[in-house]
Write an enzyme that holds these catalytic residues in place. Structure first.
Site, short mmCIF file in Angstrom:
data_model
loop_
_atom_site.label_atom_id
_atom_site.label_comp_id
_atom_site.label_asym_id
_atom_site.label_seq_id
_atom_site.Cartn_x
_atom_site.Cartn_y
_atom_site.Cartn_z
CE LYS A 99 2.92 4.86 7.78
NZ LYS A 99 1.55 4.87 8.31
CE1 TYR A 110 -2.26 3.30 2.58
CE2 TYR A 110 -3.60 2.66 0.71
CZ TYR A 110 -3.32 3.55 1.72
OH TYR A 110 -4.08 4.68 1.88
CG ASP A 119 5.92 3.71 0.22
OD1 ASP A 119 4.71 3.51 0.01
OD2 ASP A 119 6.34 4.38 1.18
P1 KE4 Z 1 -0.43 8.53 4.42
O1 KE4 Z 1 -0.99 9.23 3.18
O2 KE4 Z 1 -1.48 7.74 5.17
O3 KE4 Z 1 0.35 9.49 5.31
O4 KE4 Z 1 0.66 7.48 3.91
C1 KE4 Z 1 0.30 6.52 2.97
C2 KE4 Z 1 1.27 5.35 3.05
C3 KE4 Z 1 2.26 5.25 2.09
N1 KE4 Z 1 3.15 4.24 2.11
C4 KE4 Z 1 3.11 3.29 3.08
C5 KE4 Z 1 4.11 2.18 3.07
C6 KE4 Z 1 2.12 3.35 4.09
O5 KE4 Z 1 2.08 2.39 5.05
C7 KE4 Z 1 1.18 4.40 4.09
C8 KE4 Z 1 0.07 4.52 5.11
N2 KE4 Z 1 0.01 3.47 6.08
C9 KE4 Z 1 -1.29 3.24 6.67
C10 KE4 Z 1 -1.24 2.03 7.58
N3 KE4 Z 1 -0.80 0.87 6.95
C11 KE4 Z 1 -1.78 4.45 7.41
C12 KE4 Z 1 -2.99 4.20 8.28
C13 KE4 Z 1 -4.25 4.66 7.60
O6 KE4 Z 1 -4.40 4.50 6.37
O7 KE4 Z 1 -5.11 5.17 8.35
#
Ligand code: KE4
Length: 433
Positions: free
Chosen positions: A270, A147, A242
């Protein structure tokens, strides 16, 4: 085990669902994957969160990774308060943004320059646009179960077959766009080789979570990342790591430092915001200088480099820069997953886990779990039974078997002991059909 009192959370959840889709501002928070009412959190304290009904939990979500120092770290709060006293946002360059960019570029050998943005989605979306703009090629390759945020090109499902053209992963994603995304199974170099043989001249990039954290925690098999580097070089495609989740989570710098691989572009998020909205994408100078205003490829953001987020990120990264930090984080995380595995064995529950640095994953599956199909074959009802007993016992895990868990530097012996005591009861529940 008595379920925690959740009256105030239940009442808030009902109110929330009238004005916010699903009652939450990000879908996974709604507990649809596990059932029940999500606790509404009132405050954090080090390794714990306390909900509005006063229930305390040892927290292994850590806001999905950012809270690597634990909640309400005094120095992070102090730096943010100091920054706020001078203003919350200017939409103009500030010295602290330069310091943060320099610190990150020093930590990642493959990163000459970076651009700060406000979310991981923005970081990966921008990195894809740069890859397509720099190569003049339309297609991208991603891995099933990885993801990368919710940009349209990355919200695609896998078609049938091994290396497949994407199909829309959500309504609203045009088929014509989804088809430009090739999908392959994680850890499957043969499939990636096939994809390059078929679409190599059209592939702008391969984007990968170098340690997958969105199908549970699935490490790369030996040679996988090196193979991606080799294939991208052979076909003049860009390799994008990523590291939104793994960056400064699994090592100082991230998975690329741990594995000694240099991607062309890296996405971060993060941890680098320390709990406030900051993310970044960056890489080699000849690529990043193609971004506006120096180059023609456009990307922008009102709150990019926000002073409060930069203050939190700088303090967090400065604290992580001590060499002993990652040994301590990795040791605590390994003791946790080994403790889970021992208790699963005692309860006779098929179980396997992975831990890398301060992140881990648990599968109710005999193992090995090497890709998304394996993760999907795990026993979800057993996970749900396990999850709810852990919550009742005061342990706050991600409400999905497809998420990773996170240990902070604030987690100590007491939290480990309490968690493993809870796990004994939780694995017994998981074993009961
Ligand atoms: P954000 O747009 O949520 O800040 O980041 C997206 C993203 C991009 N790349 C990786 C590897 C990620 O894990 C994420 C977002 N992670 C999720 C949890 N697996 C955030 C939690 C959520 O979606 O509420």
């Amino acid at each position: 085990m008595t379920p925690p009192k959740l009256e105030k959370s239940q009442s808030l959840f009902q109110r929330a669902q009238r004005v916010i889709p699903g009652g939450v501002n990000s879908p996974v928070r709604a507990y649809r994957g596990v059932g029940g009412t999500p606790p509404f959190i009132a405050r954090g304290e080090g390794p714990c969160v306390i909900d509005v009904d006063g229930n305390r939990y040892v927290d292994y979500v850590g806001s999905w990774g950012p809270l690597i120092l634990g909640h309400c770290d005094a120095d992070v709060l102090a730096r943010v308060a100091e920054a706020a006293a001078s203003g919350t946002s200017f939409g103009a360059p500030t010295a602290a943004e330069v310091e943060l960019a320099e610190l990150i570029c020093d930590a990642l050998p493959a990163m000459d320059m970076l651009r700060l943005v406000s979310s991981g989605t923005e970081a990966t979306m921008s990195a894809l646009r740069l890859a397509r703009g720099a190569t003049g090629r339309p297609r991208i390759l991603k891995f099933e179960g990885c993801y990368h945020g919710h940009a349209d090109s990355l919200l695609v499902g896998a078609g049938s077959g091994v290396a497949t053209l994407g199909i829309p992963g959500s309504p609203g994603v045009p088929e014509a766009l989804a088809e430009l995304t090739v999908q392959a199974p994680f850890n499957d170099l043969a499939a990636v080789t096939q994809a390059f043989e078929k679409w190599g001249s059209e592939l702008a990039c391969v984007i990968v979570e170098p340690i997958a954290g969105n199908m549970g925690c699935v490490p790369p098999e030996p040679g996988f990342l090196e193979g991606l580097r080799r294939l991208c070089d052979a076909y003049d495609a860009l390799l994008i790591f990523d590291e939104v989740m793994t960056g400064f989570r699994v090592a100082w710098g991230g998975a690329q430092v741990r594995h000694g691989i240099e991607p062309d572009l890296t996405c971060l998020g993060k941890v680098i915001g320390g709990g406030l909205p900051a993310a970044a994408y960056g890489g080699r100078r000849e690529l990043m200088t193609q971004m506006a205003p120096e180059g023609p490829i456009y990307q922008a953001g009102t709150l990019s480099g926000n002073p409060l987020a930069v203050a939190a990120g700088l303090e967090t990264l400065r604290r992580l820069s001590k060499p002993e930090v990652y040994d301590a984080l990795e040791s605590m995380t390994q003791r946790l997953t080994q403790g889970f595995a021992e208790r699963a064995r005692e309860a006779g529950v098929p179980f396997t886990s992975a831990s890398v640095g301060g992140m881990f994953g648990c599968f109710f599956h005999p193992g090995p779990v090497r890709n998304f199909a394996d993760a999907q074959a795990a026993d979800e009802p057993a996970f749900r039974r396990f999850f709810h007993v852990m919550l009742e016992e005061g342990v706050y895990l991600a409400p999905s078997p497809y998420e990773a868990g996170f240990v902070s530097l604030a987690h100590g012996e007491g939290e480990l002991a309490a968690t493993l005591a809870a796990a004994t009861a939780a694995f017994a529940a998981a074993a009961a059909r």
